[in-house]
Design an enzyme around this catalytic site. Sequence first.
Site, PDB file in Angstrom:
ATOM      1  N   GLY A  37       0.848  -1.192   0.000  1.00  0.00           N
ATOM      2  CA  GLY A  37       0.000   0.000   0.000  1.00  0.00           C
ATOM      3  C   GLY A  37       0.877   1.232   0.000  1.00  0.00           C
ATOM      4  O   GLY A  37       1.652   1.436   0.944  1.00  0.00           O
ATOM      5  N   ALA A  38       0.788   2.056  -1.037  1.00  0.00           N
ATOM      6  CA  ALA A  38       1.700   3.191  -1.194  1.00  0.00           C
ATOM      7  C   ALA A  38       1.690   4.125   0.008  1.00  0.00           C
ATOM      8  O   ALA A  38       2.742   4.472   0.560  1.00  0.00           O
ATOM      9  CB  ALA A  38       1.355   3.961  -2.467  1.00  0.00           C
ATOM     10  N   TYR A 108      -3.814  -7.615  -8.926  1.00  0.00           N
ATOM     11  CA  TYR A 108      -4.568  -7.098  -7.782  1.00  0.00           C
ATOM     12  C   TYR A 108      -5.925  -7.789  -7.646  1.00  0.00           C
ATOM     13  O   TYR A 108      -6.589  -8.075  -8.636  1.00  0.00           O
ATOM     14  CB  TYR A 108      -4.800  -5.591  -7.941  1.00  0.00           C
ATOM     15  CG  TYR A 108      -3.529  -4.768  -7.955  1.00  0.00           C
ATOM     16  CD1 TYR A 108      -2.958  -4.331  -6.765  1.00  0.00           C
ATOM     17  CD2 TYR A 108      -2.920  -4.416  -9.157  1.00  0.00           C
ATOM     18  CE1 TYR A 108      -1.801  -3.563  -6.776  1.00  0.00           C
ATOM     19  CE2 TYR A 108      -1.755  -3.655  -9.175  1.00  0.00           C
ATOM     20  CZ  TYR A 108      -1.207  -3.231  -7.975  1.00  0.00           C
ATOM     21  OH  TYR A 108      -0.058  -2.482  -7.985  1.00  0.00           O
ATOM     22  N   ARG A 110      -8.708  -6.420  -5.524  1.00  0.00           N
ATOM     23  CA  ARG A 110      -9.118  -5.350  -4.622  1.00  0.00           C
ATOM     24  C   ARG A 110     -10.498  -4.778  -4.946  1.00  0.00           C
ATOM     25  O   ARG A 110     -11.013  -3.955  -4.190  1.00  0.00           O
ATOM     26  CB  ARG A 110      -8.083  -4.221  -4.690  1.00  0.00           C
ATOM     27  CG  ARG A 110      -8.127  -3.449  -5.985  1.00  0.00           C
ATOM     28  CD  ARG A 110      -6.905  -2.599  -6.284  1.00  0.00           C
ATOM     29  NE  ARG A 110      -6.434  -1.775  -5.210  1.00  0.00           N
ATOM     30  CZ  ARG A 110      -5.334  -1.018  -5.295  1.00  0.00           C
ATOM     31  NH1 ARG A 110      -4.637  -1.008  -6.432  1.00  0.00           N
ATOM     32  NH2 ARG A 110      -4.946  -0.292  -4.282  1.00  0.00           N
ATOM     33  N   ASN A 170       1.716   8.902  -8.086  1.00  0.00           N
ATOM     34  CA  ASN A 170       1.679   7.436  -8.000  1.00  0.00           C
ATOM     35  C   ASN A 170       0.586   6.855  -8.901  1.00  0.00           C
ATOM     36  O   ASN A 170      -0.358   6.204  -8.440  1.00  0.00           O
ATOM     37  CB  ASN A 170       1.438   7.012  -6.551  1.00  0.00           C
ATOM     38  CG  ASN A 170       2.247   5.799  -6.158  1.00  0.00           C
ATOM     39  OD1 ASN A 170       2.372   4.858  -6.942  1.00  0.00           O
ATOM     40  ND2 ASN A 170       2.784   5.804  -4.951  1.00  0.00           N
ATOM     41  N   LEU A 231      13.897  11.117 -11.307  1.00  0.00           N
ATOM     42  CA  LEU A 231      14.468  10.855 -12.624  1.00  0.00           C
ATOM     43  C   LEU A 231      15.093   9.469 -12.732  1.00  0.00           C
ATOM     44  O   LEU A 231      15.898   9.211 -13.622  1.00  0.00           O
ATOM     45  CB  LEU A 231      15.521  11.920 -12.957  1.00  0.00           C
ATOM     46  CG  LEU A 231      15.050  13.377 -12.905  1.00  0.00           C
ATOM     47  CD1 LEU A 231      16.232  14.318 -13.160  1.00  0.00           C
ATOM     48  CD2 LEU A 231      13.934  13.626 -13.913  1.00  0.00           C
ATOM     49  N   GLY A 260       8.081   0.250  -4.509  1.00  0.00           N
ATOM     50  CA  GLY A 260       8.315   0.907  -3.230  1.00  0.00           C
ATOM     51  C   GLY A 260       9.398   1.962  -3.271  1.00  0.00           C
ATOM     52  O   GLY A 260       9.603   2.690  -2.292  1.00  0.00           O
ATOM     53  N   ALA A 261      10.089   2.083  -4.407  1.00  0.00           N
ATOM     54  CA  ALA A 261      11.162   3.080  -4.508  1.00  0.00           C
ATOM     55  C   ALA A 261      10.614   4.494  -4.348  1.00  0.00           C
ATOM     56  O   ALA A 261      11.183   5.322  -3.632  1.00  0.00           O
ATOM     57  CB  ALA A 261      11.878   2.939  -5.844  1.00  0.00           C
ATOM     58  N   ASP A 263       7.883   5.404  -2.854  1.00  0.00           N
ATOM     59  CA  ASP A 263       7.402   5.607  -1.484  1.00  0.00           C
ATOM     60  C   ASP A 263       8.583   5.888  -0.559  1.00  0.00           C
ATOM     61  O   ASP A 263       8.504   6.742   0.329  1.00  0.00           O
ATOM     62  CB  ASP A 263       6.645   4.369  -0.999  1.00  0.00           C
ATOM     63  CG  ASP A 263       5.463   4.026  -1.901  1.00  0.00           C
ATOM     64  OD1 ASP A 263       4.875   4.949  -2.483  1.00  0.00           O
ATOM     65  OD2 ASP A 263       5.149   2.830  -2.025  1.00  0.00           O
TER      66      ASP A 263
END
Length: 338
Positions: A37-38, A108, A110, A170, A231, A260-261, A263
């Site tokens: 979850g972001a 997903y 969801r 996102n 970037l 996740g980078a 975030d």
Amino acid sequence: MQSTLDVITYGEAMAMFVAAETGQLADVFQFTKRIAGADLNVAIGLSRLGFKVGWMSRVGRDSFGQYVRDTLAKEGVDAACVTTDERYPTGFQLKSKNDDGSDPAVEYFRKGSAASHLSVEDYVPAYALSARHLHLTGVAPAISGTSRELAFHLAKEMRAAGKTISFDPNLRPTLWPSREAMVAALNSLAAHADWVLPGIGEGEILTGYTKPDDIARFYLDQGARGVIIKLGAKGAYFRTADAAGSVAAQPVEKVVDTVGAGDGFAVGVVSALLEGRPVGEAVARGNRIGALAIQVIGDSEGLPTRSELDALEHPQITNMTPVTAVTQTENKVSQTLH
């Protein structure tokens, strides 16, 4: 209910099953359960750095929902505004394992989840307005119309109360009815933010511009105090009304999991800004934590604790030789040479 928070965010958390082997998801037989979850990733990351963080959501009365609650408790994220929905389940996802550093495949499950039924009714003024900062992502507004209404309501209320807001687009195009609807909604939401944090590709989609400076100007013209553009391997670009610059990426020997980078980057930037650090330092910390996130499997597993971050930002010098000893050694060498 906790009365004072540093940061509040909201959205959907899901149980995530990560493949234990490479290959097509249909061919994988073993998975490891993790959390995804972001917005929750950002909440966890900021909590590990010592901030008091509240996260608003809904989970089902099921094992996945309990898993989310257990994770919140373990990570020290306040769950006073997490509702257990008696009607709808907690969502989950499957994620492939890649060894070549490429983006993993994610499926997903969801639709109709408890979190998709978030609405303005979930807003508790005393709780939200106790925070000094709101972090929003473009994921929660995408999961349903009612959740989108909550995002705008939160942004307007926090802005009216003089709080600061950060926004990470996102993008999740598959959750929107059309690209046009996504662009219109997220740019409108970004107009409420003090800091906008798009990736370069997201910025191109949302603004129509391809250069970081033009993308930044687009959001500055909408009222943002600053824009920070990721970037990738080139680092990040930032622009405010008074300054602009680029910060080089943090070198990474091997990319393990790219999810996740962004975030992790948000955790670095937001934490530093809340500490009153200059924007350049905030971007550098964002690059540093984003680099940590992609070196492990899982969306939040690589996010550092405060002590781990301090060790990276202020490394201890070991085996230090006193100046007097160095001088004596230099003198002996000098005498030998002469």
